[in-house]
Structure formats: C-alpha cells, structure tokens
Write an enzyme that holds these catalytic residues in place. Structure first.
Site, PDB file in Angstrom:
ATOM      1  N   GLU A  82      -8.514  -0.294   2.274  1.00  0.00           N
ATOM      2  CA  GLU A  82      -7.162   0.254   2.154  1.00  0.00           C
ATOM      3  C   GLU A  82      -6.878   0.836   0.769  1.00  0.00           C
ATOM      4  O   GLU A  82      -5.713   0.930   0.361  1.00  0.00           O
ATOM      5  CB  GLU A  82      -6.124  -0.826   2.471  1.00  0.00           C
ATOM      6  CG  GLU A  82      -6.124  -1.291   3.917  1.00  0.00           C
ATOM      7  CD  GLU A  82      -5.631  -0.240   4.902  1.00  0.00           C
ATOM      8  OE1 GLU A  82      -5.319   0.885   4.463  1.00  0.00           O
ATOM      9  OE2 GLU A  82      -5.555  -0.548   6.097  1.00  0.00           O
ATOM     10  N   HIS A 122      -1.367  -6.864   1.227  1.00  0.00           N
ATOM     11  CA  HIS A 122      -1.388  -6.350   2.596  1.00  0.00           C
ATOM     12  C   HIS A 122      -1.948  -7.423   3.519  1.00  0.00           C
ATOM     13  O   HIS A 122      -3.020  -7.983   3.250  1.00  0.00           O
ATOM     14  CB  HIS A 122      -2.244  -5.093   2.682  1.00  0.00           C
ATOM     15  CG  HIS A 122      -2.533  -4.652   4.090  1.00  0.00           C
ATOM     16  ND1 HIS A 122      -1.538  -4.451   5.016  1.00  0.00           N
ATOM     17  CD2 HIS A 122      -3.702  -4.406   4.724  1.00  0.00           C
ATOM     18  CE1 HIS A 122      -2.082  -4.083   6.165  1.00  0.00           C
ATOM     19  NE2 HIS A 122      -3.397  -4.055   6.017  1.00  0.00           N
ATOM     20  N   HIS A 168      -2.048  -9.112   7.857  1.00  0.00           N
ATOM     21  CA  HIS A 168      -1.794  -8.999   9.293  1.00  0.00           C
ATOM     22  C   HIS A 168      -1.123 -10.296   9.757  1.00  0.00           C
ATOM     23  O   HIS A 168      -1.464 -10.856  10.790  1.00  0.00           O
ATOM     24  CB  HIS A 168      -3.092  -8.779  10.062  1.00  0.00           C
ATOM     25  CG  HIS A 168      -3.800  -7.507   9.702  1.00  0.00           C
ATOM     26  ND1 HIS A 168      -5.038  -7.186  10.198  1.00  0.00           N
ATOM     27  CD2 HIS A 168      -3.446  -6.471   8.897  1.00  0.00           C
ATOM     28  CE1 HIS A 168      -5.428  -6.011   9.704  1.00  0.00           C
ATOM     29  NE2 HIS A 168      -4.479  -5.569   8.918  1.00  0.00           N
ATOM     30  N   HIS A 205      -0.141  -2.703  13.248  1.00  0.00           N
ATOM     31  CA  HIS A 205      -1.091  -2.993  12.172  1.00  0.00           C
ATOM     32  C   HIS A 205      -0.710  -4.268  11.423  1.00  0.00           C
ATOM     33  O   HIS A 205      -1.357  -5.298  11.591  1.00  0.00           O
ATOM     34  CB  HIS A 205      -1.151  -1.782  11.225  1.00  0.00           C
ATOM     35  CG  HIS A 205      -2.170  -1.864  10.158  1.00  0.00           C
ATOM     36  ND1 HIS A 205      -2.685  -0.754   9.520  1.00  0.00           N
ATOM     37  CD2 HIS A 205      -2.780  -2.921   9.557  1.00  0.00           C
ATOM     38  CE1 HIS A 205      -3.564  -1.128   8.600  1.00  0.00           C
ATOM     39  NE2 HIS A 205      -3.636  -2.443   8.603  1.00  0.00           N
TER      40      HIS A 205
END
Length: 208
Positions: A71, A89, A91, A153
């Site tokens: 990313e 970041h 999930h 996402h």
C-alpha cells in the site's frame, strides 16, 4: 536513516495483530520527505529495525532489507497531500463490515472527534493502486477527517505519530462496532455540528 521511526514501526507493528487478520495490515511513520513502513507479507513480530523499509514520498525505497507494504501508493498519497505524521491501515472486523456495506461512520458518539466529524467511505479500487490512493485522499480532504473507510476493503487512520494513529484506529474500530450493534435495536441518533464543536473545544484542554 530514520532510525527512531524504524524502531517505532517495529514497536507498534505487533498491535496490528489485534486489528487485522493475518498479515493484511500495515503502518508507517514519517519524518520530512521520507517514511518508515512495515515490510510486505512478513509476520508483525518477525522483523528488526534494519529490515524496515524507508520510502521517499515519490515511492522510492531508499533503505531497508525488505520490500515495503503493497500500500505504498496510499501512504505516499496521504503524506503528500494531508497533514499526517503516521498512518495505520487495517482490515479490522467492524470497520470492514461498514466497508462491505459501503457506508460511512456518522457522528453517533462524541469520541468520533478524535478523527473528525465523521469517517467517510471511499469507493472501491484495487489495493495497492494509485486509483485507491486518490479516492481515499479525496474523501479525507472533503470530510476533513483523519480516517477513511475503504469500500470492500478496510480502514485507514492517520495521526501525528504512530502512538496516536494506533489509538485513533482503536477508537474508530470501537465506534464502528457500537454503531452496527446499535442499529440492531433502532436508528442511532447523530450529534449535531454544534454538539461536536463543543466537544472539539473541550478536547483542546484535555489531558495533562
């Protein structure tokens, strides 16, 4: 090169295991025009500071024994255009539930002001792409938010440093859970701009 930042990545990376399945999360911390980031595809407790990649804002790897997170475009996009010192970041389950629904997180609790007045949702684009980075930055800029849900996402959250970015991530994840659970029992009421403004003023003098 960025010695303190690379140590910070190592120190905070294991926290991702609490927020995201497998090796699917990443984080970074910036100094000047470079940032240290988690390496791609490596368990969060299996790399040392020397392994941590250092990346320029143009996406060039300038130090480190391992390849950086996939990313990188999202990290560079955020650092180039937003006032962020660190990025997380994940999930995480509850934020990703909203991501699958394609919904933003509204101001149902005053703690949302840790990141803004709402957490917007960016349209879907493949992970690790410039298209995704552009969508995320646009939504964060438009909402004046330090966090963004990524459709189908996950979640991205920023902070002044890694400690605050990690803390903000836990705040957003918890609020996503509260919001989704509350919806099972009714329609959650939202705080007004005036109410949120009062909280923002109080937060300016919060803490020691």
């Amino acid at each position: 090169m960025l010695a303190r930042e690379r140590v910070a990545v190592v120190d905070h990376a294991p926290t991702l295991a609490e927020l995201t399945p497998g090796r699917t999360g990443n984080l970074s911390v910036r100094r000047g025009d470079r940032f240290a980031a988690t390496p791609t595809g490596v368990p969060y407790d299996e790399f040392d500071p020397a392994d941590v990649p250092v990346v320029s804002l143009d996406g060039e790897v300038v130090a480190g024994e391992m390849k950086p997170t996939s990313e990188v475009p999202m990290h560079t996009g955020i650092y180039r255009r937003l006032d962020a010192g660190a990025i997380v970041h994940t999930h995480s389950t509850w934020a990703t539930t909203l991501a699958v629904l394609g919904e933003e997180l509204p101001p149902i609790h005053y703690m949302i002001t840790a990141v803004g007045r709402k957490v917007p949702v960016a349209d879907y684009a493949p992970y690790g792409t410039d298209d995704l980075a552009e969508l995320v930055v646009e939504e964060m800029e438009a909402a004046d938010s330090q966090a963004c849900i990524l459709a189908h996402h996950g979640l991205v959250v920023t902070g002044d440093d890694l400690a605050s970015a990690v803390e903000n991530t836990f705040v957003v994840e918890n609020l996503c859970r509260v919001y989704l659970q509350a919806r099972q029992h009714g329609t959650p009421a939202e705080l007004s701009d005036e109410q949120l403004g009062t909280v923002e003023e109080k937060f300016q003098s919060y803490g020691q």
